[in-house]
Design an enzyme around this catalytic site. Structure first.
Site, mmCIF file in Angstrom:
data_model
loop_
_atom_site.group_PDB
_atom_site.id
_atom_site.type_symbol
_atom_site.label_atom_id
_atom_site.label_comp_id
_atom_site.label_asym_id
_atom_site.label_seq_id
_atom_site.Cartn_x
_atom_site.Cartn_y
_atom_site.Cartn_z
ATOM 1 N N TRP A 1 60.891 -57.893 94.112
ATOM 2 C CA TRP A 1 60.351 -59.224 94.363
ATOM 3 C C TRP A 1 59.187 -59.072 95.318
ATOM 4 O O TRP A 1 59.252 -58.267 96.258
ATOM 5 C CB TRP A 1 61.397 -60.124 94.956
ATOM 6 N N ALA B 1 59.679 -59.335 99.132
ATOM 7 C CA ALA B 1 60.757 -58.514 99.677
ATOM 8 C C ALA B 1 60.477 -57.032 99.430
ATOM 9 O O ALA B 1 59.858 -56.364 100.252
ATOM 10 C CB ALA B 1 62.096 -58.942 99.059
ATOM 11 N N CYS B 2 60.915 -56.503 98.302
ATOM 12 C CA CYS B 2 60.802 -55.062 98.060
ATOM 13 C C CYS B 2 59.366 -54.601 97.865
ATOM 14 O O CYS B 2 59.012 -53.485 98.273
ATOM 15 C CB CYS B 2 61.670 -54.671 96.869
ATOM 16 N N ILE B 3 58.507 -55.424 97.257
ATOM 17 C CA ILE B 3 57.107 -55.036 97.113
ATOM 18 C C ILE B 3 56.428 -55.011 98.481
ATOM 19 O O ILE B 3 55.751 -54.035 98.835
ATOM 20 C CB ILE B 3 56.363 -55.989 96.156
ATOM 21 N N THR C 1 57.654 -52.048 100.516
ATOM 22 C CA THR C 1 57.151 -50.794 99.960
ATOM 23 C C THR C 1 55.680 -50.598 100.292
ATOM 24 O O THR C 1 55.256 -49.495 100.673
ATOM 25 C CB THR C 1 57.368 -50.771 98.438
#
Length: 227
Positions: free
Chosen positions: A137, A140-142, A145
């Site tokens: 998402w 969040a994770c993007i 990262t």
């Protein structure tokens, strides 16, 4: 601002984050426009593979029975993770965008795909300068990262229309937040990314100054479109 950009495909890699079945089939965890996003990812993967670019994948999978859940992770009454549970078939990567041949799949229990040393070490061993990132998402994770990739010294090529979240507003404002601090990197769309992978130059958005995108509820969508 938008400026001309070219990258060296021989010093680039692609990372596809958490493109799991739950994002199109689990009503608790749907990503808006996920099917279209998958089609764009397939184009990116095809271009990267044709160019001989290393392709990496990550999946967020929680295994509560083996201590894989953080202290405040949401759990169901039966002890399973509320999402991305290790025993749920919907935690699997979507087959059409999954690893091919010897491509690496990283299973993670935190937001960032670069939180552990394994992936940064593999990228540095390949002398990677530019890391193309797409997936879910966005906020969040993007975002996590991208932040870690910058911290490790990689230039991030963020593909804005090959990322997604629960709603368009969540996705667009997340991209704008990332863009404000995307130091050393660039933002483009799938068409632009494929051209860059092919060794062409494109016009891409790159941050200059301190937090230049002062978006509001009213102008966020138009600023996103201009990236």
């Amino acid at each position: 601002m938008r400026t001309n950009l070219a990258i060296d495909p021989a010093r680039s890699a692609a990372l596809f984050v958490d493109l799991q079945e739950e994002h199109r089939k689990d009503c608790r965890y749907l990503v808006e426009g996920f099917d279209d996003l998958v089609l764009r990812v397939r184009r990116l993967q095809a271009a990267a593979r044709a160019a001989g670019m290393p392709v990496f994948h990550s999946a967020y999978v929680v295994d509560p029975g083996n201590g894989g859940a953080s202290p405040f992770h949401p759990m169901l009454e039966d002890g399973r993770s509320a999402f991305s549970d290790v025993g749920d078939p919907l935690s699997a990567i979507c087959a059409e965008v999954g690893p091919a041949a010897d491509e690496v799949l990283l299973i993670k229990t935190t937001a960032s795909s670069l939180a552990e040393a394994k992936l940064p070490a593999m990228l540095k061993a390949r002398d990677v300068e530019w890391l193309l990132i797409a997936g879910v998402w966005t906020e969040a994770c993007i975002a996590a990262t991208v932040k870690d990739a910058i911290g490790h010294g990689f230039r991030v090529l963020l593909v804005k229309d090959a990322c997604g979240s629960g709603t368009a507003a969540m996705h667009q404002t997340a991209i704008l937040n990332i863009a404000n601090r995307l130091y050393g990197g660039a933002i483009t769309d799938t068409d632009g990314a494929c051209r860059l992978i092919n060794g062409e130059a494109v016009e891409a958005w790159r941050v200059q100054g301190s937090v230049p995108l002062r978006f509001t509820y009213d102008n966020a969508a138009s600023l996103f479109a201009e990236l």
